[in-house]
Design an enzyme around this catalytic site. Structure first.
Site, short mmCIF file in Angstrom:
data_model
loop_
_atom_site.label_atom_id
_atom_site.label_comp_id
_atom_site.label_asym_id
_atom_site.label_seq_id
_atom_site.Cartn_x
_atom_site.Cartn_y
_atom_site.Cartn_z
N THR A 29 -4.05 -13.65 -1.29
CA THR A 29 -2.72 -13.43 -0.71
C THR A 29 -2.27 -12.03 -1.07
O THR A 29 -2.34 -11.64 -2.24
CB THR A 29 -1.72 -14.46 -1.29
N CYS A 30 -1.82 -11.27 -0.08
CA CYS A 30 -1.36 -9.89 -0.35
C CYS A 30 -0.13 -9.93 -1.25
O CYS A 30 0.89 -10.53 -0.92
CB CYS A 30 -1.02 -9.16 0.94
N ILE A 31 -0.24 -9.24 -2.39
CA ILE A 31 0.82 -9.31 -3.41
C ILE A 31 2.13 -8.71 -2.91
O ILE A 31 3.21 -9.28 -3.14
CB ILE A 31 0.33 -8.66 -4.73
N ALA B 134 3.68 -10.94 -0.19
CA ALA B 134 4.10 -12.22 -0.74
C ALA B 134 5.35 -12.07 -1.62
O ALA B 134 6.29 -12.85 -1.50
CB ALA B 134 2.96 -12.85 -1.53
#
Lengths: 121, 130
Positions: free
Chosen positions: B77-79, B82
């Site tokens: 998941t792209c930090i 997100a």
């Protein structure tokens, strides 16, 4: 296997409508900083962000046109504009972005073929 | 073929996560490898472990986490995407002084470099957008 791929970031959304353009540009800059060959294609409403003198801050958005100015520093290769953009808009865009390359609708497939990866936003 | 799957559409608001899951299952059945699944833009919502759809509806969250765990898929998941949208892990919760975190353990919070690296390694990148 090569460590460099050519990536076309394909922008289709209007500038202030959502965060699609901002996150697309984040990806373009990240990919370029990993030495990938990145180019951007602007289609339809996405081309509005190429017009000069915008103030996205007034609607709570980051100023992306400022980020566009940093593209050469990141080694981002080419900017493409899909040719069905309105003429008066095109003139403003060409005045601001001297090196933007116009692509006709029927040249889109051959443009895609030049790239290893196309990512549409 | 080595495939990287990019999901940018949100669960329920878009069909992207469901279509991507069907695609991944078909790809594995045909002998292809899913090198990485990467969640970006509204697609990050898929990694929210607190989502609880009604019981008479498909639970796309469970379907995805079951699939990831059963096939040992690398799911990221792209930090940045997100954190903006309120999906964080324990590290981020501590770093930003939040009282809780909500990412599912099937997903790892990491940067866009993971997408770029996957694209270098893979034969194809397939985007599932809104």
């Amino acid at each position: 296997m090569t460590n460099t791929k050519s990536i076309l970031i394909y922008l289709t959304k209007a500038p202030m409508a959502n965060s699609a353009n901002q996150e697309a540009v984040d990806l373009a800059l990240a990919a370029a900083s990993f030495e990938q060959e990145v180019s951007l294609l602007f289609e339809g409403d996405a081309s509005f962000q190429l017009i000069p003198n915008q103030t996205p801050e007034s609607v709570g958005r980051k100023n992306l046109p400022k980020a566009f100015k940093a593209f050469p520093i990141y080694g981002i290769q080419d900017l493409y504009l899909l040719g069905n953009t309105e003429e008066s808009l095109k003139a403003k865009i060409h005045a601001e972005h001297k090196n933007i390359i116009e692509v006709a609708n029927n040249e889109l497939n051959s443009l895609f073929e030049k790239f290893d990866t196309v990512i549409r936003f | 073929m080595k495939l990287v799957i990019l999901i940018t559409g949100s669960p329920y608001s878009s069909q992207a996560p469901y279509s991507a899951l069907q695609y991944c299952k078909a790809a594995i059945a045909a002998g292809h490898e899913i090198y990485r699944v990467f969640l970006y833009q509204d697609g990050i919502q898929l990694s929210n472990r607190l989502a609880t759809p009604p019981q008479d509806e498909i639970n796309i969250f469970n379907e995805w986490t079951d699939f990831i765990e059963a096939n040992s898929i690398d799911a990221v998941t792209c930090i940045a995407a997100a954190a903006r949208r309120g999906v964080i892990d324990q590290n981020e919760a501590e770093r930003h002084n939040k009282d809780s975190y909500n990412i599912h353990s099937a997903f790892e919070l990491s940067g866009l470099g993971q997408l770029v690296e996957a694209n270098i390694q893979a034969d194809r990148l397939i985007t599932f957008g809104a």
